[in-house]
Design a protein around this motif. Structure first.
Motif, PDB file in Angstrom:
ATOM      1  N   GLY A  74     -34.202   8.491 -33.978  1.00 50.59           N
ATOM      2  CA  GLY A  74     -34.459   8.629 -35.415  1.00 50.59           C
ATOM      3  C   GLY A  74     -33.151   8.561 -36.186  1.00 50.59           C
ATOM      4  O   GLY A  74     -32.100   9.009 -35.697  1.00 50.59           O
ATOM      5  N   VAL A  77     -30.975  12.003 -36.697  1.00 50.84           N
ATOM      6  CA  VAL A  77     -30.846  12.902 -35.547  1.00 50.84           C
ATOM      7  C   VAL A  77     -29.651  13.837 -35.685  1.00 50.84           C
ATOM      8  O   VAL A  77     -29.680  14.991 -35.233  1.00 50.84           O
ATOM      9  CB  VAL A  77     -30.778  12.085 -34.223  1.00 50.84           C
ATOM     10  CG1 VAL A  77     -29.518  11.239 -34.165  1.00 50.84           C
ATOM     11  CG2 VAL A  77     -30.871  13.009 -33.021  1.00 50.84           C
ATOM     12  N   ASP A 105     -27.112   8.688 -41.839  1.00 53.31           N
ATOM     13  CA  ASP A 105     -27.944   8.063 -40.806  1.00 53.31           C
ATOM     14  C   ASP A 105     -27.068   7.479 -39.707  1.00 53.31           C
ATOM     15  O   ASP A 105     -25.928   7.054 -39.956  1.00 53.31           O
ATOM     16  CB  ASP A 105     -28.791   6.941 -41.406  1.00 53.31           C
ATOM     17  CG  ASP A 105     -29.884   7.473 -42.314  1.00 53.31           C
ATOM     18  OD1 ASP A 105     -29.955   8.708 -42.498  1.00 53.31           O
ATOM     19  OD2 ASP A 105     -30.658   6.660 -42.842  1.00 53.31           O
ATOM     20  N   SER A 139     -39.399  11.519 -28.581  1.00 49.44           N
ATOM     21  CA  SER A 139     -38.772  11.042 -29.807  1.00 49.44           C
ATOM     22  C   SER A 139     -38.176  12.257 -30.509  1.00 49.44           C
ATOM     23  O   SER A 139     -38.766  13.348 -30.477  1.00 49.44           O
ATOM     24  CB  SER A 139     -39.796  10.369 -30.727  1.00 49.44           C
ATOM     25  OG  SER A 139     -39.238  10.135 -32.002  1.00 49.44           O
ATOM     26  N   ASP A 141     -37.334  11.793 -33.716  1.00 50.56           N
ATOM     27  CA  ASP A 141     -37.680  11.463 -35.096  1.00 50.56           C
ATOM     28  C   ASP A 141     -38.953  12.242 -35.430  1.00 50.56           C
ATOM     29  O   ASP A 141     -40.063  11.709 -35.435  1.00 50.56           O
ATOM     30  CB  ASP A 141     -37.899   9.955 -35.243  1.00 50.56           C
ATOM     31  CG  ASP A 141     -37.954   9.512 -36.697  1.00 50.56           C
ATOM     32  OD1 ASP A 141     -37.678  10.356 -37.571  1.00 50.56           O
ATOM     33  OD2 ASP A 141     -38.266   8.345 -36.959  1.00 50.56           O
ATOM     34  N   SER A 155     -35.834  13.274 -44.889  1.00 53.39           N
ATOM     35  CA  SER A 155     -36.073  11.979 -45.519  1.00 53.39           C
ATOM     36  C   SER A 155     -36.475  12.209 -46.964  1.00 53.39           C
ATOM     37  O   SER A 155     -36.972  13.275 -47.324  1.00 53.39           O
ATOM     38  CB  SER A 155     -37.174  11.217 -44.773  1.00 53.39           C
ATOM     39  OG  SER A 155     -37.539  10.059 -45.477  1.00 53.39           O
TER      40      SER A 155
END
Length: 516
Positions: A74, A77, A105, A139, A141, A155
């Motif tokens: 993701g 992270v 990011d 994951s 994310d 986000s």
């Protein structure tokens, strides 16, 4: 299209059957022992970094380490790792992200060894359940799914399902969500949100925020490789994702589960609460609604189609192969192309159902009957795509090759549903030989001596094949009367057409089978 959900609850778990127009299209099994469900969040510990794979193996408490690829980390992270460190050390007190400063990011083409190290702790979410010899796929994310929206931490983006086509509706939903979502959280608006009001969207979002707060609350105390936040059970997940006005009935055979699901549906769709019904019939629920028979006919190597054609389904480690055969369906030479097209269409419909029913994933190769006209190949491809449109799993279909082969890739997040439809012969127990039929009544009477004399059972019932029942009851002074005078009690004899010719069973007065 009429949809029904039949739920069979047993001590070993829950089996859920989804019917469309009375035909079984999906079968889900939720085992009580299954602790690794898609959506669960664990506090993983990095066990090994694999630079060559650009991935890491993570301990989440499963017998085999789980797999985490760089592309599944993701983009945020680093923010997740930073928050985890601060929360576990007591340096961050808020349950939301209002006062949290996110890191940039990560680079999409970066190396996992630059971000993670051995023994490092990282929250991870189950993306695929353990399948075959492999551990779970992970994951980092992280997202938390609700009925109408999905909450994405770190986000700011509000995205909307592409299936919502109206620009007016898309703008309305975007304005509503952006006015109520918390700071530093992104939101994905799901297809079922279309037409919903502010109150429904806000309630769903508040429920997801409460789950995130629960995650933050548990994070400091949870031990590595343990679950931090669990997804709701498979039944509720299925209802959350597929429940719509097409559903007419939901039948359940367990009182407590009936109340739970009724309560859950009251929360997400109060107007549909009355479709939840308790199955009170003495006949098992799957047998009563014809599910058992459909399972037996739909699973197995060969699947027969209504028109006389049939499918042969083979499974290998790498892929699944489906061969379409016309069977006894024949046509004149001039009509051969049209006949092949009709058989292929019938097969395409059943194949789309089989993929959902067995939850087959990975690569699927279908060998349709050869067709020479390009228009027919195109029409078949479009027809298959239309049938596969009902499939919620992500999939890609390639057009038929000139050899008639169609290739499909289908997302697999759970082990494939595999049900053995062949049964061990109860007469021979799989040996291929049986006791001499002339000794059948001797065997039955030997068991009478044990059950009636030694065990002192009363009012027993002998259940046999109809032919044997007719033989026992034949004549005025028949075998039943002989047994009555011999054992001083009447032995009831019943028939069961499903039994083999030499099969017999004994039942007590409470209708429980007497195990010998």
């Amino acid at each position: 299209m009429i949809k029904e959900l039949i739920i069979d609850s047993s001590p070993g778990g829950t089996t859920i059957a989804l019917l469309q127009d009375k035909q079984l299209v999906e079968l889900h099994k939720e085992q009580i022992s299954n602790n690794y469900t898609v959506g669960d969040i664990y506090l993983g510990r990095i066990k090994k970094i694999m630079p060559g794979l650009n991935a890491a193996f993570v301990d989440v408490g499963y017998e085999k380490d789980a797999f985490l690829h760089y592309l599944d980390l993701g983009p945020q992270v680093q923010s997740l790792l930073k928050l985890t460190k601060q929360v576990r050390s007591g340096g961050y007190q808020s349950k939301l992200l209002d006062n949290f400063k996110s890191d940039p990011d990560i680079n999409k083409g970066g190396k996992i060894s630059e971000l993670l190290s051995k023994n490092q702790l990282i929250p991870v979410q189950i993306a695929k359940e353990p399948i075959s010899t492999k551990g779970p796929r992970l994951s980092s994310d992280i997202s938390i799914a609700g009925r109408y929206v999905v909450l994405v931490p770190f986000s700011e983006v509000t995205s909307i399902s592409k299936k919502i086509k109206s620009n007016t509706e898309r703008n309305r939903l975007r304005k509503i969500v952006e006015s109520i979502k918390p700071k530093h959280f992104g939101v994905i608006i799901r297809t079922v949100s279309e037409g919903k009001g502010v109150a429904e969207l806000q309630k769903d979002l508040l429920d997801l925020i409460a789950k995130w707060e629960s995650f933050i609350t548990r994070l400091p105390a949870v031990e590595p490789a343990k679950k931090v936040l669990g997804e709701i059970d498979r039944t509720s997940t299925l209802l959350r994702d597929i429940l719509n006005p097409d559903f007419q009935h939901i039948y359940i055979n367990d009182t407590s589960l009936h109340e739970e699901i009724r309560s859950y549906i009251h929360e997400i769709s109060p107007e549909m609460e009355n479709i939840v019904k308790l199955h009170k019939n003495s006949v098992p629920i799957f047998e009563h609604y014809g599910i058992d028979k459909q399972i037996k006919s739909a699973f197995g190597k060969t699947v027969n189609l209504a028109g006389g054609a049939y499918l042969v389904i083979e499974h290998t480690e790498a892929l699944h192969v489906i061969d379409v055969n016309s069977g006894n369906r024949t046509a004149s030479k001039e009509n051969q192309e049209e006949n092949a097209f009709q058989v292929n269409k019938e097969a395409a419909k059943e194949i789309a159902r089989q993929l959902r029913l067995r939850d087959m994933g990975g690569i699927v190769v279908i060998d349709f009957i050869d067709m020479h006209k390009p228009n027919n190949r195109k029409d078949l491809f479009d027809y298959l795509r239309g049938e596969m449109a009902h499939d919620r799993a992500k999939h890609t279909i390639l057009p038929p090759s000139k050899f008639g082969l169609v290739q499909i890739t289908r997302q697999r997040v759970r082990p494939e549903m595999n049900i053995v439809t062949s049964e061990v012969c109860p007469a021979c127990n799989g040996t291929g030989t049986i006791r001499p039929t002339i000794l059948l009544l001797d065997d039955i009477e030997n068991n009478f001596n044990y059950i009636l004399v030694e065990q002192n059972e009363k009012k027993i019932t002998l259940c046999v094949h109809p032919y044997i029942e007719a033989y026992i009851k034949k004549g005025f002074f028949n075998r039943q009367w002989k047994w009555y005078f011999k054992y001083s009690q009447w032995i009831k004899v019943k028939s069961n057409p499903a039994y083999q010719i030499t099969e017999f069973h004994f039942f007590s007065a409470k209708d429980e089978e007497i195990k010998l």
